[in-house]
Design a protein around this motif. Structure first.
Motif, mmCIF file in Angstrom:
data_model
loop_
_atom_site.group_PDB
_atom_site.id
_atom_site.type_symbol
_atom_site.label_atom_id
_atom_site.label_comp_id
_atom_site.label_asym_id
_atom_site.label_seq_id
_atom_site.Cartn_x
_atom_site.Cartn_y
_atom_site.Cartn_z
ATOM 1 N N LEU A 122 34.968 22.481 13.034
ATOM 2 C CA LEU A 122 33.868 23.633 12.383
ATOM 3 C C LEU A 122 34.604 23.688 11.280
ATOM 4 C CD1 LEU A 122 31.673 25.185 11.515
ATOM 5 C CD2 LEU A 122 32.422 27.523 12.769
ATOM 6 N N GLN A 123 35.726 24.187 11.181
ATOM 7 C CA GLN A 123 36.970 24.568 9.755
ATOM 8 C C GLN A 123 36.818 23.063 8.546
ATOM 9 O OE1 GLN A 123 40.719 24.971 11.402
ATOM 10 N NE2 GLN A 123 40.349 27.073 11.933
ATOM 11 N N LYS A 124 37.456 21.556 9.427
ATOM 12 C CA LYS A 124 37.048 20.242 8.580
ATOM 13 C C LYS A 124 35.676 20.200 7.738
ATOM 14 C CE LYS A 124 40.337 18.464 11.695
ATOM 15 N NZ LYS A 124 40.698 17.079 12.699
ATOM 16 N N ARG A 125 34.399 20.445 8.670
ATOM 17 C CA ARG A 125 33.137 20.777 8.193
ATOM 18 C C ARG A 125 33.184 21.400 7.066
ATOM 19 N NH1 ARG A 125 29.487 18.665 13.545
ATOM 20 N NH2 ARG A 125 30.676 17.513 14.053
ATOM 21 N N VAL A 126 33.534 22.513 6.624
ATOM 22 C CA VAL A 126 32.855 22.988 6.417
ATOM 23 C C VAL A 126 34.155 23.260 4.968
ATOM 24 C CG1 VAL A 126 34.106 25.886 5.174
ATOM 25 C CG2 VAL A 126 33.221 25.718 7.686
ATOM 26 N N GLN A 127 35.231 22.222 5.314
ATOM 27 C CA GLN A 127 35.767 22.353 3.898
ATOM 28 C C GLN A 127 35.415 21.099 2.983
ATOM 29 O OE1 GLN A 127 39.638 21.512 5.944
ATOM 30 N NE2 GLN A 127 40.508 23.238 5.537
ATOM 31 N N GLU A 128 34.876 20.124 4.220
ATOM 32 C CA GLU A 128 34.298 19.119 3.277
ATOM 33 C C GLU A 128 32.897 19.604 2.695
ATOM 34 O OE1 GLU A 128 33.134 16.267 6.455
ATOM 35 O OE2 GLU A 128 35.261 16.118 6.996
ATOM 36 N N ALA A 129 32.046 20.846 3.320
ATOM 37 C CA ALA A 129 31.068 21.075 2.013
ATOM 38 C C ALA A 129 31.669 21.610 1.223
ATOM 39 C CB ALA A 129 30.437 21.972 3.363
ATOM 40 N N LEU A 130 32.582 22.394 1.248
ATOM 41 C CA LEU A 130 33.108 23.227 -0.417
ATOM 42 C C LEU A 130 32.948 22.398 -0.971
ATOM 43 C CD1 LEU A 130 35.173 26.078 1.260
ATOM 44 C CD2 LEU A 130 32.506 26.298 0.157
ATOM 45 N N GLY A 131 33.530 21.061 -0.652
ATOM 46 C CA GLY A 131 34.049 20.067 -2.294
ATOM 47 C C GLY A 131 33.000 19.726 -2.186
ATOM 48 N N LYS A 132 32.063 19.653 -1.376
ATOM 49 C CA LYS A 132 30.499 18.602 -1.932
ATOM 50 C C LYS A 132 29.670 20.045 -2.793
ATOM 51 C CE LYS A 132 30.143 15.722 1.876
ATOM 52 N NZ LYS A 132 29.799 15.390 2.672
ATOM 53 N N GLY A 133 30.473 21.584 -3.010
ATOM 54 C CA GLY A 133 29.377 22.210 -4.016
ATOM 55 C C GLY A 133 28.763 22.729 -2.832
ATOM 56 N N ILE A 134 28.958 23.014 -2.062
ATOM 57 C CA ILE A 134 27.983 23.479 -0.820
ATOM 58 C C ILE A 134 28.302 25.306 -0.753
ATOM 59 C CG2 ILE A 134 26.949 24.188 1.651
ATOM 60 C CD1 ILE A 134 26.889 21.108 1.876
ATOM 61 N N ARG A 135 27.980 25.809 -0.831
ATOM 62 C CA ARG A 135 28.245 27.288 -1.032
ATOM 63 C C ARG A 135 27.900 28.403 0.131
ATOM 64 N NH1 ARG A 135 31.430 25.649 -3.099
ATOM 65 N NH2 ARG A 135 32.576 25.754 -4.949
ATOM 66 N N PHE A 136 28.338 29.386 1.120
ATOM 67 C CA PHE A 136 27.790 29.727 2.168
ATOM 68 C C PHE A 136 28.153 31.070 1.513
ATOM 69 C CE2 PHE A 136 30.169 26.361 2.880
ATOM 70 C CZ PHE A 136 29.638 25.530 4.550
ATOM 71 N N HIS A 137 26.957 31.577 2.612
ATOM 72 C CA HIS A 137 26.838 33.454 2.552
ATOM 73 C C HIS A 137 26.231 33.984 3.685
ATOM 74 C CE1 HIS A 137 26.603 32.691 -1.927
ATOM 75 N NE2 HIS A 137 25.827 31.324 -1.784
ATOM 76 N N SER A 138 26.382 35.337 3.559
ATOM 77 C CA SER A 138 26.145 35.864 4.887
ATOM 78 C C SER A 138 23.801 35.828 4.872
ATOM 79 C CB SER A 138 26.404 37.232 4.996
ATOM 80 O OG SER A 138 27.753 37.375 5.636
ATOM 81 N N TRP A 139 23.249 35.652 6.154
ATOM 82 C CA TRP A 139 22.183 35.651 6.534
ATOM 83 C C TRP A 139 21.644 36.782 6.791
ATOM 84 C CZ3 TRP A 139 17.878 32.914 3.637
ATOM 85 C CH2 TRP A 139 17.464 32.092 2.342
ATOM 86 N N GLY A 140 20.027 38.168 6.577
ATOM 87 C CA GLY A 140 19.956 38.427 7.810
ATOM 88 C C GLY A 140 18.975 37.960 8.524
ATOM 89 N N GLY A 141 18.202 39.129 9.248
ATOM 90 C CA GLY A 141 16.762 37.989 10.213
ATOM 91 C C GLY A 141 16.634 39.100 11.326
ATOM 92 N N PHE A 142 15.158 39.188 11.291
ATOM 93 C CA PHE A 142 14.988 39.945 13.016
ATOM 94 C C PHE A 142 14.638 38.969 13.538
ATOM 95 C CE2 PHE A 142 11.313 38.926 10.104
ATOM 96 C CZ PHE A 142 9.716 39.255 10.741
ATOM 97 N N LEU A 143 14.419 39.550 14.946
ATOM 98 C CA LEU A 143 13.376 38.343 16.120
ATOM 99 C C LEU A 143 12.791 39.777 16.952
ATOM 100 C CD1 LEU A 143 15.179 38.881 18.669
ATOM 101 C CD2 LEU A 143 16.412 37.367 17.702
ATOM 102 N N ALA A 144 11.451 39.819 17.741
ATOM 103 C CA ALA A 144 10.874 40.125 18.446
ATOM 104 C C ALA A 144 11.292 40.427 19.559
ATOM 105 C CB ALA A 144 9.385 39.563 19.212
ATOM 106 N N LEU A 145 11.756 42.030 20.185
ATOM 107 C CA LEU A 145 12.288 41.633 21.425
ATOM 108 C C LEU A 145 11.290 41.652 22.327
ATOM 109 C CD1 LEU A 145 14.851 44.906 21.317
ATOM 110 C CD2 LEU A 145 15.438 42.830 21.104
ATOM 111 N N ARG A 146 10.771 41.401 22.469
ATOM 112 C CA ARG A 146 9.677 41.353 23.481
ATOM 113 C C ARG A 146 8.259 40.458 22.978
ATOM 114 N NH1 ARG A 146 9.952 46.028 22.238
ATOM 115 N NH2 ARG A 146 11.221 46.589 24.227
ATOM 116 N N ALA A 147 7.336 40.059 24.024
ATOM 117 C CA ALA A 147 6.587 38.934 23.413
ATOM 118 C C ALA A 147 5.663 39.548 23.403
ATOM 119 C CB ALA A 147 5.725 37.727 24.486
#
Length: 285
Positions: free
Chosen positions: A260-285
């Motif tokens: 994972l460290q190597k792949r993140v470094q490769e992605a940064l070298g290609k200009g990909i940027r990382f951010h935290s995202w939000g999300g939600f999911l239903a607790l019951r169907a």
């Protein structure tokens, strides 16, 4: 007292030995106990910050231990209490790796534990708190949740409303069965909440460019309906994957040891940027 606290939360003997030898401040301890008894996280955090300025980061552990008899009341189930408060050991370990000393300085997080505001149920942690994001979540007549409103749809969650937040403690893989079990447990424990919300680097869609579709992280991410959240400071992925206090240049020159460290470094070298995202999911169907 310090030995019993450390054993309960999973801290080794050198920690409680250091705590026994550290200076004690009864006036600050008294204020910390008042804060914890009132479940006042901000006041507890302020006391710890004052104590750290005077005595160093070991003071946070002293304050947690001095308040432990009150904190225990918030976690009457011993299994849940041990699982939840074992998080303290993670931050003690992080501090020792960075500072080479015994202590904990992440009081903005650990005040949740002192005041019983966070609980670990199996693999995941949960916290009741005001919804902090600038999005609105709706529910239609069939009970489906969405970020898009419309005729006949009810508002389930918007800024400032009470919500159930999900946190992901480090140290273990995101095993699907364990995640399922934790969410089912949360649905029973927090029955008044129809959904749970999360913000994390693990929800970043950019991870699909560095991880395989069947990776545990991507499978976990796909459980959620995602939305962007404001970014503050350095991307969280830097500290979680590489270490605390590293900027992008530090990450790029880091001696990678994991895929994972190597792949993140490769992605940064290609200009990909990382951010935290939000999300939600239903607790019951």
């Amino acid at each position: 007292m310090y030995e019993a606290f450390c054993r309960d939360v999973g801290l080794a003997e050198p920690v409680w030995r250091a705590m026994e030898q550290a200076p004690k401040d009864c006036a600050l301890f008294a204020r910390a106990k008042i804060a914890v008894a009132g479940r006042d996280q901000e006041s507890f955090k302020t006391v710890c910050q004052e104590g750290m300025q005077r005595y160093g980061a070991v003071f946070t552990l002293l304050a947690l231990a001095e308040c432990y008899p009150v904190t225990k009341r918030y976690y009457p189930d011993p299994e849940v209490r041990h699982a939840t408060l074992s998080d303290i050991a993670i931050w003690v370990r992080h501090y020792e790796q960075r500072a080479g000393a015994i202590g904990a300085d992440n009081v903005s997080w650990l005040c949740h534990h002192a005041c019983g505001s966070i609980i670990r149920l199996g693999r995941l942690q949960y916290e009741e708190a005001p919804f902090p994001f600038a999005v609105t979540i709706f529910r239609d007549r069939e009970g489906r949740f969405s970020l898009s409103g419309g005729e006949g749809m009810d508002v389930v969650l918007k800024g400032g409303m009470p919500c159930l937040r999900l946190h992901i403690p480090e140290g273990e893989p995101l095993d699907e069965r364990e995640v399922d079990d934790s969410l089912a447990w949360a649905a029973r424990w927090f029955s008044r909440f129809p959904i749970v919300v999360c913000d994390s680097w693990l929800l970043d869609p950019a991870l699909s460019q560095v991880l395989s579709p069947d990776s545990r992280i991507i499978r976990f991410q796909k459980r959620f309906t995602l939305f962007p959240v404001p970014q503050h400071g350095l991307p969280q992925i830097y500290e979680r994957v590489f270490g605390f206090g590293l900027c992008e240049q530090d990450v790029l020159s880091f001696p990678s040891a994991t895929t994972l460290q190597k792949r993140v470094q490769e992605a940064l070298g290609k200009g990909i940027r990382f951010h935290s995202w939000g999300g939600f999911l239903a607790l019951r169907a």
